[in-house]
Design a protein around this motif. Structure first.
Motif, mmCIF file in Angstrom:
data_model
loop_
_atom_site.group_PDB
_atom_site.id
_atom_site.type_symbol
_atom_site.label_atom_id
_atom_site.label_comp_id
_atom_site.label_asym_id
_atom_site.label_seq_id
_atom_site.Cartn_x
_atom_site.Cartn_y
_atom_site.Cartn_z
ATOM 1 N N LEU A 185 14.832 -3.368 -7.227
ATOM 2 C CA LEU A 185 15.811 -2.807 -8.159
ATOM 3 C C LEU A 185 17.205 -2.767 -7.549
ATOM 4 O O LEU A 185 18.202 -3.085 -8.209
ATOM 5 N N ILE A 186 17.263 -2.354 -6.266
ATOM 6 C CA ILE A 186 18.570 -2.260 -5.614
ATOM 7 C C ILE A 186 19.214 -3.629 -5.517
ATOM 8 O O ILE A 186 20.426 -3.785 -5.742
ATOM 9 N N LEU A 187 18.410 -4.636 -5.187
ATOM 10 C CA LEU A 187 18.960 -5.985 -5.096
ATOM 11 C C LEU A 187 19.516 -6.422 -6.444
ATOM 12 O O LEU A 187 20.624 -6.967 -6.535
ATOM 13 N N LEU A 188 18.752 -6.160 -7.518
ATOM 14 C CA LEU A 188 19.232 -6.535 -8.840
ATOM 15 C C LEU A 188 20.532 -5.815 -9.163
ATOM 16 O O LEU A 188 21.502 -6.408 -9.631
ATOM 17 N N ALA A 189 20.540 -4.505 -8.886
ATOM 18 C CA ALA A 189 21.729 -3.719 -9.205
ATOM 19 C C ALA A 189 22.936 -4.213 -8.428
ATOM 20 O O ALA A 189 24.049 -4.295 -8.956
ATOM 21 N N SER A 190 22.731 -4.559 -7.155
ATOM 22 C CA SER A 190 23.883 -4.979 -6.363
ATOM 23 C C SER A 190 24.388 -6.340 -6.815
ATOM 24 O O SER A 190 25.598 -6.588 -6.802
ATOM 25 N N VAL A 191 23.483 -7.234 -7.229
ATOM 26 C CA VAL A 191 23.946 -8.532 -7.720
ATOM 27 C C VAL A 191 24.767 -8.345 -8.986
ATOM 28 O O VAL A 191 25.846 -8.929 -9.148
ATOM 29 N N ILE A 192 24.273 -7.476 -9.883
ATOM 30 C CA ILE A 192 25.025 -7.235 -11.119
ATOM 31 C C ILE A 192 26.361 -6.593 -10.799
ATOM 32 O O ILE A 192 27.403 -6.936 -11.372
ATOM 33 N N ALA A 193 26.354 -5.655 -9.846
ATOM 34 C CA ALA A 193 27.604 -4.996 -9.473
ATOM 35 C C ALA A 193 28.597 -5.992 -8.917
ATOM 36 O O ALA A 193 29.780 -5.989 -9.272
ATOM 37 N N ALA A 194 28.128 -6.869 -8.027
ATOM 38 C CA ALA A 194 29.038 -7.843 -7.436
ATOM 39 C C ALA A 194 29.625 -8.749 -8.516
ATOM 40 O O ALA A 194 30.821 -9.040 -8.515
ATOM 41 N N LEU A 195 28.759 -9.182 -9.449
ATOM 42 C CA LEU A 195 29.262 -10.031 -10.522
ATOM 43 C C LEU A 195 30.283 -9.292 -11.370
ATOM 44 O O LEU A 195 31.304 -9.846 -11.781
ATOM 45 N N ALA A 196 30.010 -8.007 -11.642
ATOM 46 C CA ALA A 196 30.927 -7.255 -12.487
ATOM 47 C C ALA A 196 32.267 -7.064 -11.808
ATOM 48 O O ALA A 196 33.314 -7.088 -12.451
ATOM 49 N N VAL A 197 32.243 -6.891 -10.470
ATOM 50 C CA VAL A 197 33.501 -6.638 -9.775
ATOM 51 C C VAL A 197 34.372 -7.883 -9.752
ATOM 52 O O VAL A 197 35.590 -7.806 -9.875
ATOM 53 N N VAL A 198 33.754 -9.057 -9.611
ATOM 54 C CA VAL A 198 34.587 -10.257 -9.482
ATOM 55 C C VAL A 198 34.820 -10.952 -10.806
ATOM 56 O O VAL A 198 35.463 -11.989 -10.844
ATOM 57 N N ARG A 199 34.339 -10.390 -11.881
ATOM 58 C CA ARG A 199 34.515 -11.067 -13.154
ATOM 59 C C ARG A 199 35.971 -11.070 -13.558
ATOM 60 O O ARG A 199 36.644 -10.062 -13.446
ATOM 61 N N ARG A 200 36.443 -12.197 -14.008
ATOM 62 C CA ARG A 200 37.800 -12.208 -14.537
ATOM 63 C C ARG A 200 37.762 -11.664 -15.948
ATOM 64 O O ARG A 200 36.868 -11.975 -16.695
ATOM 65 N N GLU A 201 38.786 -10.876 -16.292
ATOM 66 C CA GLU A 201 38.803 -10.364 -17.660
ATOM 67 C C GLU A 201 38.916 -11.520 -18.629
ATOM 68 O O GLU A 201 39.688 -12.438 -18.408
ATOM 69 N N PRO A 202 38.167 -11.495 -19.735
ATOM 70 C CA PRO A 202 38.284 -12.585 -20.713
ATOM 71 C C PRO A 202 39.666 -12.551 -21.359
ATOM 72 O O PRO A 202 40.171 -11.490 -21.704
ATOM 73 N N GLY A 203 40.260 -13.696 -21.439
ATOM 74 C CA GLY A 203 41.584 -13.737 -22.043
ATOM 75 C C GLY A 203 42.654 -14.029 -21.011
ATOM 76 O O GLY A 203 43.808 -14.221 -21.337
ATOM 77 N N GLY A 206 0.828 -1.198 0.000
ATOM 78 C CA GLY A 206 0.000 0.000 0.000
ATOM 79 C C GLY A 206 0.862 1.247 0.000
ATOM 80 O O GLY A 206 1.450 1.618 -1.003
ATOM 81 N N PRO A 207 1.000 1.891 1.157
ATOM 82 C CA PRO A 207 1.763 3.148 1.184
ATOM 83 C C PRO A 207 3.236 2.969 0.852
ATOM 84 O O PRO A 207 3.849 3.872 0.293
ATOM 85 N N GLN A 208 3.810 1.791 1.168
ATOM 86 C CA GLN A 208 5.252 1.625 0.980
ATOM 87 C C GLN A 208 5.564 0.923 -0.319
ATOM 88 O O GLN A 208 6.638 0.339 -0.477
ATOM 89 N N LEU A 209 4.657 0.958 -1.284
ATOM 90 C CA LEU A 209 4.857 0.172 -2.499
ATOM 91 C C LEU A 209 6.092 0.621 -3.263
ATOM 92 O O LEU A 209 6.840 -0.206 -3.796
ATOM 93 N N VAL A 210 6.307 1.938 -3.308
ATOM 94 C CA VAL A 210 7.460 2.440 -4.070
ATOM 95 C C VAL A 210 8.754 1.886 -3.497
ATOM 96 O O VAL A 210 9.642 1.428 -4.226
ATOM 97 N N GLY A 211 8.853 1.915 -2.159
ATOM 98 C CA GLY A 211 10.051 1.363 -1.528
ATOM 99 C C GLY A 211 10.221 -0.111 -1.839
ATOM 100 O O GLY A 211 11.339 -0.584 -2.078
ATOM 101 N N PHE A 212 9.115 -0.830 -1.833
ATOM 102 C CA PHE A 212 9.137 -2.267 -2.107
ATOM 103 C C PHE A 212 9.682 -2.544 -3.496
ATOM 104 O O PHE A 212 10.539 -3.398 -3.703
ATOM 105 N N GLU A 213 9.203 -1.767 -4.494
ATOM 106 C CA GLU A 213 9.694 -1.988 -5.851
ATOM 107 C C GLU A 213 11.150 -1.573 -5.981
ATOM 108 O O GLU A 213 11.956 -2.235 -6.640
ATOM 109 N N LEU A 214 11.461 -0.445 -5.314
ATOM 110 C CA LEU A 214 12.831 0.046 -5.416
ATOM 111 C C LEU A 214 13.830 -0.922 -4.812
ATOM 112 O O LEU A 214 14.949 -1.062 -5.311
ATOM 113 N N ILE A 215 13.436 -1.588 -3.728
ATOM 114 C CA ILE A 215 14.412 -2.479 -3.119
ATOM 115 C C ILE A 215 14.668 -3.672 -4.028
ATOM 116 O O ILE A 215 15.770 -4.212 -4.064
#
Lengths: 164, 317, 98
Positions: free
Chosen positions: A145-163, A134-143
């Motif tokens: 998004l934040i979870l997705l962004a942080s997972v992608i960030a973590a993957l990007a940081v630990v990725r080994r460079e190809p090659g 209800g009132p906190q729906l925006v926060g719910f959706e945003l979190i």
């Protein structure tokens, strides 16, 4: 002293002791185990305050997620020397800062008088559900998004460079 | 307040007795079922048809030397089996035995039951990390990865039942099943629950972390005697707890025509237990990459689809 | 009510001491998480005296979720540091120094 008081003092004592061990112990594994105990004691404190869903969410996410992540980190960065940690050369300044901080917060807390009465009934889960969608729906959706962004960030940081 | 404390203590002792009895029965059943499925008899000598076999095993384990290898981290080594056994006991708290005879009806009981095995994950990792042994470390890592991967589809499968019942309390879910079982309303959810529970319990076909040919003993390689017995007790007590929860939440445990509720509850619980044992002794073991692929690429999408289908069914039926 | 606030203040100070003192990056992360938990405790204590306790508790749920994100990213950074420098000692991170 009612049973509620005893339970609170037990949870408080365990959480403080575990936190102190977590920040001062030399062995990394002992630190992390103490941290796990601390998280569990905080979950008990949440239960005592009547926040059942939050207590269970704390166990689910913190103990089951963050503590496991930290243990994975310990496992993956294991080396001969890293298991024993050494502290900085001047812990006294840090101790002074921490004491000042604790003193200020405790003084403010002791002087605080709540305007309305304390509700001691446990909050029903349906109230939380209604608030989240209800009132906190925006926060719910945003979190999400934040979870997705942080997972992608973590993957990007630990990725080994190809090659490599 | 003191009355509540006393009743809590009585409940705790009672649950411990239930866990211990279920472990003894579970181990005995496992060996008998394994035997009969492999065209042999299983334990026959200790007592009539080998009934006292588990007791004999326990006595033997008690008398074994308590060996702690030199290089292990003592705190972690000693704490890990206890941490493994604790969640199995804790999760017995919210299961409604014999409607509505439940030790504590938490508002968020289902979530509590799903959250508590997270402590078991930590136990496995600490066991692997503190035994100064590469096989233990690898076994601990693999087992922890498997456990956390299967927590998600498990939670999603139970979530479909929560949607149908409209509550997170196990007693309410039990009461909503008087007409039709939830396993009938969400068959995919029930199948998912069974599969993910087998994975969460580290049983075949998901028992690579314990497989002898692969990893010696996995995370419990360095454990012997009573400490190893704690890991086994944890597994079988968790087995009972998960089956009892499945019986209560999916099969309407306790609801039934003629017999008293407790008898129906036991029948349904042991039906699930026997089914999982049947699977264990029939299906070969998965590789670790197959295990992870199954969880992330198959079971999570199926679980999400199941949620969507359940929502549609709830809306229009 | 006061007891919960005092507890959370104490835990915040302990967490701050941990962040300031520890050299191992993982231990610093532990101190940070202790501080976050102290904040959550405070929020729940205050939500009990607010007119809508559900708001405070949803805030704590968001905080727990964000703490999990931050732990994930922090550990990814620690892993990257391990790969590059073969140590997790933060005193060894001096390559930006003149």
């Amino acid at each position: 002293m009612g049973a509620g008081d005893i339970l609170f003092f037990l949870a408080a004592a365990v959480s403080i002791a575990a936190a102190v061990v977590a920040v001062t112990d030399e062995r990394l594994l002992h630190s992390v185990l103490a941290f796990g105990v601390f998280l569990f004691a905080i979950a008990c404190a949440f239960l005592i305050m009547g926040a059942e869903f939050v207590a269970v969410a704390q166990i689910f996410v913190y103990v089951g997620g963050v503590a496991v992540l930290i243990l994975f980190g310990v496992m993956l960065t294991a080396s001969r020397g890293a298991q024993r940690t050494v502290e900085t050369e001047h812990p006294m300044w840090a101790m002074v800062c921490a004491l000042v901080l604790a003193g200020t917060l405790i003084a403010v807390a002791a002087a605080y008088r709540p305007a309305t009465a304390v509700q001691s009934r446990a909050v029903d889960v349906s109230l939380l559900g209604n608030a989240l969608l209800g009132p906190q729906l925006v926060g719910f959706e945003l979190i999400g998004l934040i979870l997705l962004a942080s997972v992608i960030a973590a993957l990007a940081v630990v990725r080994r460079e190809p090659g490599r | 307040m003191m009355v509540t404390l006393a009743t809590s203590v009585v409940w705790a002792v009672g649950l411990f007795v239930v866990a211990a009895l279920s472990v003894m029965l579970g181990v005995y059943l496992e060996r008998k079922v394994a035997g009969h499925m492999q065209a042999r008899l299983g334990p026959m000598r200790t007592g009539p048809h080998g009934i006292a076999q588990t007791l004999a095993d326990t006595v033997k384990l008690l008398f074994k030397e308590d060996l702690i290898p030199g290089k292990v981290d003592r705190l972690g080594f000693i704490v890990a089996p206890l941490l493994a056994f604790a969640p199995a006991l804790m999760s017995l708290m919210v299961i409604p035995y014999a409607r509505p005879f439940v030790p504590r009806d938490l508002n968020a009981g289902v979530l509590y039951f799903l959250a508590v095995p997270a402590i078991g994950v930590i136990a496995v990792m600490v066991a692997g990390l503190s035994s100064a042994n590469n096989y233990s470390l690898l076994g601990g890592l693999r087992s922890a990865a498997q456990l956390i991967s299967y927590e998600i589809p498990r939670s999603l499968s139970v979530l479909s039942v929560v949607m149908l019942a409209g509550s997170l309390s196990t007693v309410t879910i039990l009461e909503r099943q008087t007409h039709v079982w939830f396993a009938v309303l969400t068959p995919i959810g029930f199948a998912l629950y069974i599969i993910t529970t087998i994975a969460e319990l580290n049983r075949t076909p998901f028992d690579l972390p314990e497989a002898e040919a692969e990893l010696v003993g996995g995370y419990h390689t360095e454990y012997s005697g009573l400490r190893w017995a704690f890991f086994m007790m944890a597994e079988y007590a968790g087995f009972f707890a998960a089956s009892a929860f499945g019986a209560a939440v999916f099969l309407g445990g306790g609801n039934g025509p003629l017999l008293p509720p407790i008898v129906w509850f036991v029948i349904k619980t042991y039906a699930i237990i026997l089914f999982m044992m049947w699977v264990k002794w029939t299906v070969p073991r998965f590789r670790i990459d197959q295990v992870m692929t199954l969880s992330r690429k198959v079971l999570i999408p199926v679980a999400l689809l199941n949620l969507a289908v359940t929502a549609v069914v709830m809306q229009y039926v | 009510m006061t007891r919960f606030l005092v507890l959370s203040g104490l835990l915040l100070a302990i967490g701050a001491y941990g962040v300031m003192t520890r050299r191992n990056a993982i231990c610093t992360l532990l101190g940070l998480e202790i501080m976050l938990n102290a904040g959550n405790l405070n929020l729940i204590a205050f939500s009990r005296v607010s007119p809508s306790p559900a708001v405070g508790q949803t805030f704590v749920l968001f905080s727990i979720g964000i703490a999990a994100c931050e732990a994930a990213v922090g550990l990814a950074l620690i892993l990257a540091m391990w790969r590059r420098y073969r140590t997790v000692d933060i005193d060894k991170l001096v390559s930006l120094k003149e």
